[in-house]
Structures are given as C-alpha cells and as structure tokens.
Design an enzyme around this catalytic site. Structure first.
Site: not given
Length: 501
Positions: A158, A160, A162, A184-185, A214
């Site tokens: 997860w 990077g 993408g 966080h995504d 964040d």
C-alpha cells in the site's frame, strides 16, 4: 492514490531519471533490494550507488514481460541514510543482497544497457486517488475501490504510487507500516492532485489530506519503531513537505437560481491549509543503532511508549550526586526525535549516568518530578509546530489539554515545585486547550467526525504564577538554569526536571 510517495514515489515526483544523471559506477553498487516475480525476471530493484554527484538511491521497475518501465535517482541525504541504516539493520537481515549473484548481475547489466532509454513513468500524477462510486463497477454495496496501479515500496502493498494488494485486507512483508499506509489511503477528507474540493484547488502532484488523517498516519508510523516506517515518514513529511488542511464552517451559497443568483445560503465546510509537520525518525540520532551491541541490552528491547523506565533497586541507596556529576547532568543531551525515547537515551548514553552509582539521581528527585512525568503522559497534547484536532500549535513547546495542566497545578500547589526547577512548569505557557464536538453538519457533506480543539487561558496556571511572584517579590527568576537541548530533538519535561534538580 497510493498514500505515500515515498522512497520510490519521491523519485517519480521529482522527475529525476537515470538518463540525465552522471555515469554510475556499476561496480560499486550495494544494498540491493529486489522484488522477483516467480518464473519471470525481476519486478523491481533498488540499490545504493555512487556517481559524479555522490551517493544516491536508485530504483528500477520492470513490467511482467521484462520491459523497463521507470528508473529513477534520489540523493536526499535523509533517504540515503535511512536506506543504508535499513540495509544494515537486524530486522531486514536476509532481505538485502550484499553480494550480487548471477541473476542480479544480469539485471544490473540489463539496466546498464538500457541507461539511455530510461525515462520517467508516463502515467497520471503521483498520488492520484481513483474513486469509483457504488454501482459503477457493477458490484453493489461497494462505495470505493483501490485499483492496482503504479508501483509500491518493496515489502509493502500500500505504500508507494498506487497499491499492489489483491484485496483490502492483504498486507505486505512489512505489515506495520503497510497497515499505516492503507488506513491513510482511506482518509475520507482529501483533495486529489489538480482537483477542487472544500473550496480549494490542489495544484500539487500529490493528494493532500485532512490534518487528523496525517496526524494519525504519523503516529502510526512512529509507533512501529522501525526503519521502514521511518523512511516513509521522512519522505512524506520532511522531503515532500506535504501540507494538510482543517475544515471550517463558513456561510456560502448552497442553492443557485438558473440565472446565477444565490437562492439559499447555508453552512459549508471550507478547507484551510496548515503548515507541514516534521517527522522525527528514530534512526536520526547517532546514539540509536538498528543493531544494538550486546553491551547495551536496554536498547535491544522495544521500549514502552508512555511509561518511563523503572529505576533499579540498587539506585535507591545511592546518595546525592556530587558537584562534578551535577555539572555533567546539565550538559547537552543527545535525544532521539521523540519524547518517549528520551528516557532510554538518558539511561544509556548520558555521561552523568555512567560509572559509579554515586552520580545517579536520588529517589527523592524522581518523586519530586513525577508531576512532570504525568504531564508528558497527557493523553491529549499537540506537539510543537503540529496540527491536531484541527488546531495548529505554533509554539516551540507542546500544548496540553486543560485537564493535564490543571492536574499539574494541583500537585504544585500541594507540594511545591522541585528544588531547582521552580519555573519549569511555565515553559508550556499560560494557555491550554479543550475539546469540543465537531460542528453540526448535515449528513453527506463530508464533515470531520473528530473533536476540534480550541485554546483557552489556563487560569489555574496564572494563579500559580501570581503566587510565585508574590512569594519571590520579583517578576523574573534569573537564577533558573535551563537544561541544554538540541534543536529538533525535544526533551520531555520529566527529564528536564531531573537535570535541574
């Protein structure tokens, strides 16, 4: 969006390609981190190498047919130092290749032959999050999908540009930081690159998120206490310097006439950008080693997050420190980047705590300073230059919840401040904050669910200050000696108290 353009994603964002870099010394590469594909050539390769500009981190990525897709160079000192520390670390033993075998040598030779043809990725801007509403993909009940795209940090699925996860519950080898990236995504409040949302347009190449997301992301990475997480945290918060935003309710038009006039006004959440928050990595301190020596067993065990170390029983019989040792206790302390690790640093590396037991603190000093230990353990606090609970702390000291400062004031009224630290409690200032429920917001408007903080005057501390001034008969205390502190490496109030008493 892959949550984090880190280590590998940073390379794409900065647009540095090997084709425009000085010649790399291919015989001096080291710390190779390869991601193979069963029965096929390598998928990705990261390594350290030297060229005319110095040490740099290189990354190459191939598709499933062995075609080179992207290769990049990054020479940020923080990233190369973190990658080198990760390579030498105990937790990654066996993951890095120090002596290339035949297959890796062929991959390096292939990469060298494709040097001039190497170009950056011709895909959407780094950090773009693709959303598909329920029903668009024919699968009912699914509101959002994360599509496999780009490439990720080796060992994660997860982190990077993408993600490469087969499903939402799948995690990579480094499960701790990968979990942080995944959560966080999924931040519900964000503004994608070059998109308009919450009253602002994001002109950056990466997504910006709500400050609460964040803050949770940074805390999650720091809780992992490993170099993989530190690499991601440094890249996201320090190198890319990605800001965040808070939502504030403002009056705006919510319904328009066909000819352009406003028909009805209402309360709408608007985003307000906040300064970036720096990430304090554990590997940034030279006294902290990823591979502890046998002589320092205290460093080989993970330390508790909030509770300080227990003093050995033989220290209780020690006498007050001599003048020589008292001077040593006021010397600058090399502390890691977080308060919770500073206690360990003092016990292991500080010269005042080494040698005979006569130089150690008497038990009375620890009892006198326990009120500051409780302050350090305050559940709700906002660090210096940090945004939390939708409030930015611009001071150089933490901002504490009023319940914590009230408890400190009560203790000092009953027992008085420790000898030599009479003004230490005034460092956080005469303000504190309280938490309030989020502003009323209609369902579906994307309002934050987290509580919001607002600063108030700490009257209990003001009364304590007035009492001190009355007893002292002067407005200042010129006799107070503050402990030395390295900039960027804060020391907890408990440890400051120990140095002063």
């Amino acid at each position: 969006m892959g949550v984090l353009v880190v280590l590998l994603g940073v390379l794409s964002f900065l647009g540095r390609t090997l084709g425009g870099s000085p010649a790399l010394h291919w015989d001096s590469t080291s710390c190779h981190l390869a991601r193979p594909i069963p029965g096929r050539p390598l998928r990705s390769l990261s390594f350290l190498g030297k060229d005319a500009q110095g040490l740099a981190l290189f990354h190459a990525h191939w598709d499933g047919h062995g075609r080179l897709q992207v290769c990049s160079r990054q020479d940020e000192p923080e990233l190369t130092a973190a990658y080198g520390a990760l390579c030498a670390g105990e937790i990654t033993r066996g993951s890095f290749i120090h002596t290339p075998g035949p297959e890796l040598q062929r991959a390096l030779a292939t990469l060298q032959s494709q040097w001039e043809a190497c170009r950056g990725p011709a895909e959407s801007p780094a950090g773009t999050r693709e959303k598909r509403a329920a029903g668009q993909n024919g699968v009912p009940g699914i509101g959002r999908q994360w599509v496999k795209r780009g490439w990720t940090v080796p060992g994660t699925l997860w982190c990077g540009v993408g993600d490469s996860a087969g499903n939402s519950s799948e995690l990579g080898v480094f499960q701790g930081p990968d979990l942080c990236c995944r959560e966080h995504d999924r931040c519900p409040h964000n503004v994608s690159p070059f998109q308009y949302n919450y009253g602002i347009r994001n002109y950056r190449f990466h997504t910006i998120s709500h400050c609460n997301c964040d803050a949770r992301f940074q805390q999650c990475l720091q809780d992992q206490r490993d170099s993989v997480s530190d690499i991601m945290g440094v890249a996201f918060f320090n190198v890319l310097a990605i800001p965040c935003f808070v939502l504030e309710e403002q009056e705006a038009c919510v319904e328009w006439y066909w000819w352009g006039g406003c028909r009805r006004y209402g309360s709408v959440p608007f985003a307000r950008l906040q300064p970036r928050t720096f990430y304090n990595a554990s590997w940034s301190s030279p006294a902290t080693s990823l591979t502890p020596s046998p002589q320092n067993p205290a460093l080989s065990r993970p330390q508790p997050m909030q509770h300080p170390q227990q003093w050995p029983s033989e220290w209780k019989e020690s006498k007050s420190p001599s003048k020589t040792n008292a001077t040593a206790l006021q010397a600058p302390v090399a502390s890691p980047g977080s308060d919770r690790a500073s206690t360990v640093q003092l016990e292991v590396t500080h010269p005042g705590f080494q040698g005979t037991t006569g130089g150690r603190k008497p038990p009375g000093a620890h009892r006198a300073c326990r009120s500051f230990r409780h302050l350090d353990q305050c559940e709700h606090q906002i660090g210096p230059q940090e945004t939390k609970f939708q409030l930015f702390n611009s001071a150089h000291e933490p901002l504490f919840h009023c319940n914590c400062t009230r408890r400190l004031a009560r203790f000092l009224r009953l027992h008085g401040p420790p000898v030599g630290a009479s003004m230490l409690w005034e460092l956080p200032g005469m303000t504190c904050f309280k938490l309030a429920p989020p502003l009323d917001c209609a369902e579906g408007k994307g309002c934050p669910r987290d509580p919001r903080a607002f600063k108030v005057s700490a009257r209990h501390l003001l009364r304590l200050q007035q009492r001190r001034l009355q007893l002292q008969g002067t407005g200042t205390d010129n006799g107070q000696v503050w402990p030395s502190e390295d900039q960027g490496a804060p020391i907890s109030f408990y440890n400051r108290c120990l140095q002063l008493t």
